[in-house]
Design an enzyme around this catalytic site. Structure first.
Site, mmCIF file in Angstrom:
data_model
loop_
_atom_site.group_PDB
_atom_site.id
_atom_site.type_symbol
_atom_site.label_atom_id
_atom_site.label_comp_id
_atom_site.label_asym_id
_atom_site.label_seq_id
_atom_site.Cartn_x
_atom_site.Cartn_y
_atom_site.Cartn_z
ATOM 1 N N GLY A 1 -14.854 25.893 -11.824
ATOM 2 C CA GLY A 1 -13.696 26.435 -12.550
ATOM 3 C C GLY A 1 -13.995 26.423 -14.037
ATOM 4 N N ILE B 1 -9.103 24.791 -18.823
ATOM 5 C CA ILE B 1 -9.688 23.448 -18.925
ATOM 6 C C ILE B 1 -11.210 23.557 -18.896
ATOM 7 C CG2 ILE B 1 -9.956 21.211 -17.773
ATOM 8 C CD1 ILE B 1 -7.152 21.745 -16.495
ATOM 9 N N GLY B 2 -11.702 24.405 -17.974
ATOM 10 C CA GLY B 2 -13.147 24.470 -17.724
ATOM 11 C C GLY B 2 -13.980 24.719 -18.975
ATOM 12 N N ASN C 1 -4.424 20.582 -9.383
ATOM 13 C CA ASN C 1 -3.113 20.102 -8.922
ATOM 14 C C ASN C 1 -2.676 20.765 -7.633
ATOM 15 O OD1 ASN C 1 -1.897 18.097 -10.552
ATOM 16 N ND2 ASN C 1 -1.825 19.562 -12.261
ATOM 17 N N ASP D 1 -2.721 11.009 -18.006
ATOM 18 C CA ASP D 1 -1.514 10.173 -18.054
ATOM 19 C C ASP D 1 -1.760 8.949 -18.938
ATOM 20 O OD1 ASP D 1 -0.256 11.910 -16.194
ATOM 21 O OD2 ASP D 1 -1.342 10.919 -14.575
ATOM 22 N N HIS E 1 -0.010 11.483 -9.702
ATOM 23 C CA HIS E 1 -0.006 12.375 -10.867
ATOM 24 C C HIS E 1 1.016 13.492 -10.697
ATOM 25 C CE1 HIS E 1 -1.287 14.521 -14.391
ATOM 26 N NE2 HIS E 1 -1.481 15.618 -13.656
HETATM 27 N N1 LIG Z 1 -5.157 16.363 -13.272
HETATM 28 C C1 LIG Z 1 -4.566 16.695 -14.391
HETATM 29 O O1 LIG Z 1 -4.148 15.828 -15.171
HETATM 30 C C2 LIG Z 1 -4.419 18.133 -14.781
HETATM 31 C C3 LIG Z 1 -4.108 18.469 -16.112
HETATM 32 C C4 LIG Z 1 -4.000 19.810 -16.441
HETATM 33 C C5 LIG Z 1 -4.176 20.797 -15.480
HETATM 34 N N2 LIG Z 1 -4.477 20.433 -14.214
HETATM 35 C C6 LIG Z 1 -4.711 21.438 -13.181
HETATM 36 O O2 LIG Z 1 -6.010 22.005 -13.356
HETATM 37 C C7 LIG Z 1 -6.057 23.308 -12.745
HETATM 38 C C8 LIG Z 1 -6.700 24.318 -13.676
HETATM 39 O O3 LIG Z 1 -5.915 24.521 -14.834
HETATM 40 P P1 LIG Z 1 -6.360 25.570 -15.965
HETATM 41 O O4 LIG Z 1 -5.336 25.504 -17.013
HETATM 42 O O5 LIG Z 1 -7.792 25.368 -16.311
HETATM 43 O O6 LIG Z 1 -6.213 26.933 -15.147
HETATM 44 P P2 LIG Z 1 -6.932 28.352 -15.462
HETATM 45 O O7 LIG Z 1 -6.258 29.375 -14.643
HETATM 46 O O8 LIG Z 1 -7.027 28.568 -16.922
HETATM 47 O O9 LIG Z 1 -8.421 28.137 -14.921
HETATM 48 C C9 LIG Z 1 -8.690 27.937 -13.569
HETATM 49 C C10 LIG Z 1 -10.059 28.473 -13.284
HETATM 50 O O10 LIG Z 1 -10.317 28.242 -11.896
HETATM 51 C C11 LIG Z 1 -11.063 29.357 -11.455
HETATM 52 N N3 LIG Z 1 -11.044 29.458 -9.995
HETATM 53 C C12 LIG Z 1 -10.090 29.950 -9.189
HETATM 54 N N4 LIG Z 1 -10.513 29.906 -7.906
HETATM 55 C C13 LIG Z 1 -11.740 29.353 -7.927
HETATM 56 C C14 LIG Z 1 -12.685 29.040 -6.921
HETATM 57 N N5 LIG Z 1 -12.454 29.287 -5.637
HETATM 58 N N6 LIG Z 1 -13.866 28.486 -7.304
HETATM 59 C C15 LIG Z 1 -14.114 28.229 -8.609
HETATM 60 N N7 LIG Z 1 -13.256 28.517 -9.597
HETATM 61 C C16 LIG Z 1 -12.077 29.065 -9.255
HETATM 62 C C17 LIG Z 1 -10.428 30.553 -12.133
HETATM 63 O O11 LIG Z 1 -11.289 31.674 -12.111
HETATM 64 C C18 LIG Z 1 -10.196 29.997 -13.533
HETATM 65 O O12 LIG Z 1 -11.284 30.263 -14.390
HETATM 66 C C19 LIG Z 1 -4.603 23.618 -12.384
HETATM 67 O O13 LIG Z 1 -4.400 23.367 -11.023
HETATM 68 C C20 LIG Z 1 -3.795 22.640 -13.219
HETATM 69 O O14 LIG Z 1 -2.541 22.352 -12.667
HETATM 70 C C21 LIG Z 1 -4.597 19.120 -13.843
HETATM 71 O O1 LIG Z 2 1.652 19.470 -15.811
HETATM 72 C C1 LIG Z 2 0.810 20.195 -15.291
HETATM 73 O O2 LIG Z 2 1.111 21.103 -14.497
HETATM 74 C C2 LIG Z 2 -0.637 20.020 -15.638
HETATM 75 C C3 LIG Z 2 -1.094 18.601 -15.582
HETATM 76 O O3 LIG Z 2 -0.888 17.999 -14.356
HETATM 77 C C4 LIG Z 2 -0.562 17.766 -16.719
HETATM 78 O O4 LIG Z 2 -0.178 16.622 -16.470
HETATM 79 O O5 LIG Z 2 -0.573 18.242 -17.868
#
Ligand SMILES: NC(=O)c1ccc[n+]([C@@H]2O[C@H](COP(=O)([O-])OP(=O)(O)OC[C@H]3O[C@@H](n4cnc5c(N)ncnc54)[C@H](O)[C@@H]3O)[C@@H](O)[C@H]2O)c1
Ligand SMILES: O=C(O)C[C@H](O)C(=O)O
Length: 345
Positions: free
Chosen positions: A40, A45-46, A151, A182, A209
């Site tokens: 990703g 994030i990536g 998530n 967190d 989370h």
């Molecule tokens: N754990 C945490 O604390 C936390 C914090 C923030 C966001 N997140 C989660 O992280 C995830 C990504 O968030 P983001 O803002 O980067 O989203 P984003 O849409 O900007 O990026 C997601 C990326 O995943 C890629 N993707 C989709 N399907 C894929 C696959 N099968 N294989 C590889 N890549 C694939 C997309 O092409 C995209 O580039 C979300 O689910 C978000 O809720 C978690």
């Molecule tokens: O809140 C969200 O959906 C993204 C992530 O889990 C966060 O805690 O920022």
């Protein structure tokens, strides 16, 4: 405009990483080869996470995978003059090559929230993405440490565990839900209220989370401060709602990306230090656990050469925290069960 002083600080941050290694008895030349994969990598994030991993002197090979956009991200990041070699992989046909030989796989693949959504609303799309990525991990790098960011983490980690179990590759020591954001938030918010230097603050965050499943233990925060109960209640709520605060501020343009990239990079760095035998590396993470009756739970974890070395206990909780712990259990259990059920369908 970028000032030379900004570039000097970034460069010295990287050098500080190297001198930190030297203090630990490493030189960047003698540090083991470590391959880190970001799945990703072209996302919100990536991209910054890939840059931060490129700045990490513990990484020798950085593999950036996404369904689209990775050639550009990889070309861009690869010009940064640090240790690792960067390769971009695009599309499912290249996933195997991206994963082969990985020591740590970080997964920020999947859709983010929009205002009004819960993390669980992402389940229908992200569960399938995580399932297919984990199937590939079990085939191409079954020994890698997996850092799950996608998530809802409370369900995606159990999904990953079930996929690995089915493939016969599950090792509970190697699967982590990334809850570092967190902890990062709890530290920042606490430092502001307690008026203590944020760099010195430690606050464990336990549970899961999402919403009330995120339980910061401010009674264990250091440096200690005598905060009133209503301040602790407000700090707890702000930490639990930190993700929503960002989702609303971004007003439809996604959720936390930059602070998450920072948190993800901190956690991956801790995993790499553990793998390299650095002693006493402790971070909170959502892992398979028996500290409560729930099968997965976030708490402090000691990291070592095989991943989780020890899941640490919760320590003593205030009455407010004990109440929070009991309240979160049914929601967390139901998210865990939802993940397990999905993976076994
Ligand atoms: N754990 C945490 O604390 C936390 C914090 C923030 C966001 N997140 C989660 O992280 C995830 C990504 O968030 P983001 O803002 O980067 O989203 P984003 O849409 O900007 O990026 C997601 C990326 O995943 C890629 N993707 C989709 N399907 C894929 C696959 N099968 N294989 C590889 N890549 C694939 C997309 O092409 C995209 O580039 C979300 O689910 C978000 O809720 C978690
Ligand atoms: O809140 C969200 O959906 C993204 C992530 O889990 C966060 O805690 O920022």
């Amino acid at each position: 405009m970028i000032k030379p002083s900004m570039l000097r600080s970034l460069h010295s941050a990287v050098s500080r990483g190297s001198s930190h290694l030297a203090r630990r008895g490493y030189s960047s030349e003698s540090t083991p080869e470590r391959k880190v994969v970001v799945l990703g990598a072209a996302g919100g994030i990536g991209q910054p996470l890939s840059l931060l991993m490129k700045l990490n002197p513990l990484v020798s090979s950085l593999s950036l995978y996404d369904i689209a956009g990775t050639p550009g991200v990889a070309a861009d990041v690869s010009h940064v003059n640090t240790r690792s070699e960067v390769v971009g992989y695009q599309g499912e046909g290249e996933l195997g090559k991206a994963l082969e030989g990985a020591d740590v796989v970080i997964i920020p693949a999947g859709v983010p929230r929009k205002p009004g959504m819960t993390r669980d609303d992402l389940f229908n799309i992200n569960a399938g993405i995580v399932k297919s990525l984990c199937t590939a991990i079990s085939k191409y790098c079954p020994k890698a440490l997996v850092n799950m960011i996608s998530n809802p983490v409370n369900s995606t980690v159990p999904i990953a565990a079930e996929v690995f179990k089915k493939a016969g590759t599950y090792d509970e020591k190697r699967l982590f839900g990334v809850t570092t954001l967190d902890v990062v938030r709890a530290k920042t918010f606490y430092a502001g209220k307690a008026k203590v230097p944020v760099a010195e603050v430690n606050v464990p965050v336990i549970g899961g989370h999402a919403g009330i499943t995120i339980l910061p233990l401010f009674s264990q925060a250091t440096p200690q401060a005598n905060l009133d109960h209503d301040v602790i209640v407000a700090l707890t709520k702000r930490t639990q709602d930190g993700g929503t605060e960002v989702v609303e501020a971004k007003a439809g343009k996604g959720s936390a990306t930059l602070s998450m990239a920072y948190a993800g990079a901190l956690f991956a760095d801790a995993c790499l230090k553990g793998l390299n035998g650095v002693p006493d590396v402790v971070e909170c993470s959502f892992v398979q656990s028996n500290v409560t009756e729930l099968p997965f739970f976030a708490s402090k974890v000691r990291l070592g050469k095989n991943g989780v070395e020890e899941v640490l206990g919760l320590g003593s909780l205030s009455d407010f925290e004990k109440e929070g712990l009991e309240k979160l259990k049914p929601e967390l259990l139901s998210s865990i069960e939802k993940g397990i059920k999905f993976a076994n369908q």
